[in-house]
Design a protein around this motif. Sequence first.
Motif, PDB file in Angstrom:
ATOM      1  N   ALA A  88       5.165 -27.393 -17.914  1.00 23.46           N
ATOM      2  CA  ALA A  88       4.104 -27.973 -17.092  1.00 23.46           C
ATOM      3  C   ALA A  88       4.118 -29.496 -17.180  1.00 23.46           C
ATOM      4  CB  ALA A  88       2.748 -27.430 -17.535  1.00 23.46           C
ATOM      5  N   ALA A  89       4.349 -30.028 -18.394  1.00 17.87           N
ATOM      6  CA  ALA A  89       4.416 -31.488 -18.557  1.00 17.87           C
ATOM      7  C   ALA A  89       5.580 -32.077 -17.759  1.00 17.87           C
ATOM      8  CB  ALA A  89       4.546 -31.831 -20.037  1.00 17.87           C
ATOM      9  N   LEU A  90       6.721 -31.410 -17.802  1.00 17.48           N
ATOM     10  CA  LEU A  90       7.878 -31.878 -17.039  1.00 17.48           C
ATOM     11  C   LEU A  90       7.604 -31.804 -15.530  1.00 17.48           C
ATOM     12  CD1 LEU A  90      10.718 -30.157 -19.106  1.00 17.48           C
ATOM     13  CD2 LEU A  90      10.312 -32.618 -18.928  1.00 17.48           C
ATOM     14  N   SER A  91       6.895 -30.744 -15.114  1.00 18.68           N
ATOM     15  CA  SER A  91       6.614 -30.587 -13.685  1.00 18.68           C
ATOM     16  C   SER A  91       5.678 -31.674 -13.170  1.00 18.68           C
ATOM     17  CB  SER A  91       6.007 -29.202 -13.418  1.00 18.68           C
ATOM     18  OG  SER A  91       4.688 -29.115 -13.904  1.00 18.68           O
ATOM     19  N   VAL A  92       4.769 -32.164 -14.034  1.00 15.17           N
ATOM     20  CA  VAL A  92       3.861 -33.238 -13.620  1.00 15.17           C
ATOM     21  C   VAL A  92       4.654 -34.495 -13.268  1.00 15.17           C
ATOM     22  CG1 VAL A  92       2.061 -34.816 -14.425  1.00 15.17           C
ATOM     23  CG2 VAL A  92       1.850 -32.363 -14.850  1.00 15.17           C
ATOM     24  N   GLY A  93       5.654 -34.834 -14.114  1.00 16.73           N
ATOM     25  CA  GLY A  93       6.503 -35.981 -13.822  1.00 16.73           C
ATOM     26  C   GLY A  93       7.303 -35.798 -12.555  1.00 16.73           C
ATOM     27  N   LEU A  94       7.743 -34.556 -12.305  1.00 16.90           N
ATOM     28  CA  LEU A  94       8.530 -34.267 -11.111  1.00 16.90           C
ATOM     29  C   LEU A  94       7.680 -34.364  -9.846  1.00 16.90           C
ATOM     30  CD1 LEU A  94      11.281 -33.421  -9.994  1.00 16.90           C
ATOM     31  CD2 LEU A  94      10.660 -31.025 -10.438  1.00 16.90           C
ATOM     32  N   MET A  95       6.382 -34.047  -9.973  1.00 16.98           N
ATOM     33  CA  MET A  95       5.487 -34.103  -8.802  1.00 16.98           C
ATOM     34  C   MET A  95       5.423 -35.498  -8.203  1.00 16.98           C
ATOM     35  SD  MET A  95       2.202 -31.793  -9.917  1.00 16.98           S
ATOM     36  CE  MET A  95       2.416 -30.111 -10.501  1.00 16.98           C
ATOM     37  N   PRO A 108       5.938 -21.246 -12.462  1.00 16.84           N
ATOM     38  CA  PRO A 108       6.414 -20.402 -13.575  1.00 16.84           C
ATOM     39  C   PRO A 108       5.956 -20.909 -14.936  1.00 16.84           C
ATOM     40  CG  PRO A 108       8.222 -21.700 -12.642  1.00 16.84           C
ATOM     41  CD  PRO A 108       7.058 -21.837 -11.715  1.00 16.84           C
ATOM     42  N   SER A 109       5.723 -22.210 -15.052  1.00 14.64           N
ATOM     43  CA  SER A 109       5.243 -22.748 -16.326  1.00 14.64           C
ATOM     44  C   SER A 109       3.853 -22.206 -16.652  1.00 14.64           C
ATOM     45  CB  SER A 109       5.203 -24.282 -16.272  1.00 14.64           C
ATOM     46  OG  SER A 109       6.497 -24.817 -16.083  1.00 14.64           O
ATOM     47  N   PHE A 110       2.978 -22.166 -15.657  1.00 17.14           N
ATOM     48  CA  PHE A 110       1.632 -21.638 -15.895  1.00 17.14           C
ATOM     49  C   PHE A 110       1.649 -20.123 -16.055  1.00 17.14           C
ATOM     50  CE2 PHE A 110       0.225 -25.850 -14.946  1.00 17.14           C
ATOM     51  CZ  PHE A 110      -1.019 -25.955 -15.547  1.00 17.14           C
ATOM     52  N   LEU A 111       2.630 -19.468 -15.470  1.00 16.55           N
ATOM     53  CA  LEU A 111       2.815 -18.037 -15.744  1.00 16.55           C
ATOM     54  C   LEU A 111       3.132 -17.813 -17.217  1.00 16.55           C
ATOM     55  CD1 LEU A 111       4.845 -16.699 -12.667  1.00 16.55           C
ATOM     56  CD2 LEU A 111       2.612 -15.866 -13.458  1.00 16.55           C
ATOM     57  N   LEU A 112       4.045 -18.631 -17.766  1.00 18.13           N
ATOM     58  CA  LEU A 112       4.378 -18.532 -19.197  1.00 18.13           C
ATOM     59  C   LEU A 112       3.167 -18.824 -20.066  1.00 18.13           C
ATOM     60  CD1 LEU A 112       7.905 -20.240 -19.450  1.00 18.13           C
ATOM     61  CD2 LEU A 112       7.353 -17.809 -19.603  1.00 18.13           C
ATOM     62  N   ILE A 113       2.364 -19.809 -19.653  1.00 19.66           N
ATOM     63  CA  ILE A 113       1.152 -20.136 -20.412  1.00 19.66           C
ATOM     64  C   ILE A 113       0.235 -18.915 -20.487  1.00 19.66           C
ATOM     65  CG2 ILE A 113      -0.987 -21.487 -20.340  1.00 19.66           C
ATOM     66  CD1 ILE A 113       0.742 -23.801 -19.170  1.00 19.66           C
ATOM     67  N   GLY A 114       0.017 -18.260 -19.346  1.00 14.26           N
ATOM     68  CA  GLY A 114      -0.842 -17.086 -19.327  1.00 14.26           C
ATOM     69  C   GLY A 114      -0.286 -15.939 -20.143  1.00 14.26           C
ATOM     70  N   LEU A 115       1.019 -15.680 -20.004  1.00 14.33           N
ATOM     71  CA  LEU A 115       1.639 -14.589 -20.761  1.00 14.33           C
ATOM     72  C   LEU A 115       1.585 -14.865 -22.259  1.00 14.33           C
ATOM     73  CD1 LEU A 115       4.763 -13.947 -18.487  1.00 14.33           C
ATOM     74  CD2 LEU A 115       2.715 -12.519 -18.677  1.00 14.33           C
ATOM     75  N   GLY A 116       1.819 -16.117 -22.634  1.00 16.82           N
ATOM     76  CA  GLY A 116       1.789 -16.465 -24.058  1.00 16.82           C
ATOM     77  C   GLY A 116       0.418 -16.302 -24.662  1.00 16.82           C
ATOM     78  N   ILE A 117      -0.613 -16.788 -23.972  1.00 16.88           N
ATOM     79  CA  ILE A 117      -1.977 -16.650 -24.480  1.00 16.88           C
ATOM     80  C   ILE A 117      -2.366 -15.178 -24.562  1.00 16.88           C
ATOM     81  CG2 ILE A 117      -4.410 -17.083 -23.950  1.00 16.88           C
ATOM     82  CD1 ILE A 117      -3.551 -19.727 -22.723  1.00 16.88           C
ATOM     83  N   GLY A 118      -2.006 -14.407 -23.543  1.00 14.94           N
ATOM     84  CA  GLY A 118      -2.346 -12.986 -23.546  1.00 14.94           C
ATOM     85  C   GLY A 118      -1.712 -12.237 -24.696  1.00 14.94           C
ATOM     86  N   ALA A 119      -0.419 -12.461 -24.922  1.00 12.22           N
ATOM     87  CA  ALA A 119       0.291 -11.752 -25.990  1.00 12.22           C
ATOM     88  C   ALA A 119      -0.210 -12.168 -27.373  1.00 12.22           C
ATOM     89  CB  ALA A 119       1.789 -12.014 -25.873  1.00 12.22           C
ATOM     90  N   ALA A 120      -0.338 -13.472 -27.596  1.00 14.83           N
ATOM     91  CA  ALA A 120      -0.750 -13.962 -28.912  1.00 14.83           C
ATOM     92  C   ALA A 120      -2.226 -13.710 -29.173  1.00 14.83           C
ATOM     93  CB  ALA A 120      -0.444 -15.458 -29.030  1.00 14.83           C
ATOM     94  N   GLY A 121      -3.083 -14.041 -28.203  1.00  9.70           N
ATOM     95  CA  GLY A 121      -4.520 -13.906 -28.412  1.00  9.70           C
ATOM     96  C   GLY A 121      -4.963 -12.476 -28.612  1.00  9.70           C
TER      97      GLY A 121
END
Length: 432
Positions: A88-95, A108-121
């Motif tokens: 997501a940080a890299l995508s901000v610079g690309l924007m 896809p970066s925010f998809l990974l964020i959601g999947l990561g929080i769901g699995a870990a939390g």
Amino acid sequence: MLSWFGIMRLGLVQMSLGAIVVLTTATMNRVMVVELAMPAILPGLLVSIYYGTQFLRPRFGHSADQGGQRTPWVIGGVALLAAGAIGAALSVGLMERIAWAGIATAIPSFLLIGLGIGAAGTNLLALLSTRVSAQRQAPAGSLVWIMMIFGLAVTGITAGQLLDPYSHGRLVAVTLGVSAVALTLTCLGIWGQERGEKRVVEKRNGNFRAILRELWVDPRVRIFTIFVFASMLAYNLQDLILEPFAGHVFGLTVGESTKLGGMHHAGALMGMIAVLLGGTVLARWFIVPTRVWVVGGCLLSGVSLVGLAYGGLHAASWPIGANIFVLGLANGAFAVAAIGAMMGLAREGGGGSEGVRMGLFGAAQAIAFGLGSFAGTAMVDLMRWITSQDAVAYGSVFAIEGLVFLVAAVLALRLTSPHADARARPAMMPGE
């Protein structure tokens, strides 16, 4: 059962989750809207992608149930979250260079964020539910959430200092640093925590849908899931409209309304601390049941919201600061007590179903949060258009929130202990 030191170690994982998330929901949100002059709906849609993945929480919990280990899911989830945040940080610079390419990379970066929080939390709370004694569940929930808030605050302050003067390179570097620290703390916090735990796993042919249907037939699970959704919906409906309300109705400046938001968070923290003290220090003399914190917090939240609705019509004399602080106090106490009750009911199932139960409750909570943020703002816009009166528009939404909290309190009272006849004994929250 875990000692308080063990619970604090698991709190490091929750603190790590909060530390990474705050960069994506606050810092990157601001950069997209202010520095890049993107429409505010863009970060809103990206965050909605994160919320949209949360229906997978029961699946994450079920997979860990069947595998017999939660540690890999927690560590892997934080790793996915870190990867998503860096993307997501890299995508901000690309924007800034190619807007469409940056947005395409952010999805896809925010998809990974959601999947990561769901699995870990999900699996972190499932592990807490099985390793924390029933008497400690509400205060353990408070401690873990207080540590998360601490992580949010420390990350916000530290990142704020490191990001000035702002550049996209600095944002990526800070995100890398926070992610590395978060992964390290996660490993330190969870390593060895499952050692010695005897788990009985009922495979039930591994049929996830059959297990989910079986859980939904259980009236306690069904009522509690609806309670979580209703209470968290009410909790989050006011999140994005409190400060605009203070500006439109009470005429407060940006700085004054920001301080008012700080009072709400301070009240929430005090409510969490009250639950923590009630389950530790004060428990030597008397024990406050989880049911009291949950039902009392919902009722006081509802009364506070009705107070805001009334106060908007009498803005010249209404103590808005005190009202907001009490609302935060009630919100904080009920929220962490509900987490404790959630852990208790997740453990009641036994047979290795704690993860799918916690996933079901977690999905209801996350979906309610996402819906609440949108519904609160949409209802205010609609009511302002219909009535052309700010006090009435905001007040009607606050009154609806108060009603939803009342419904949540009634649902909480309907919960009975697992082997009790609901007509024969008083209602109890899970874990009492």
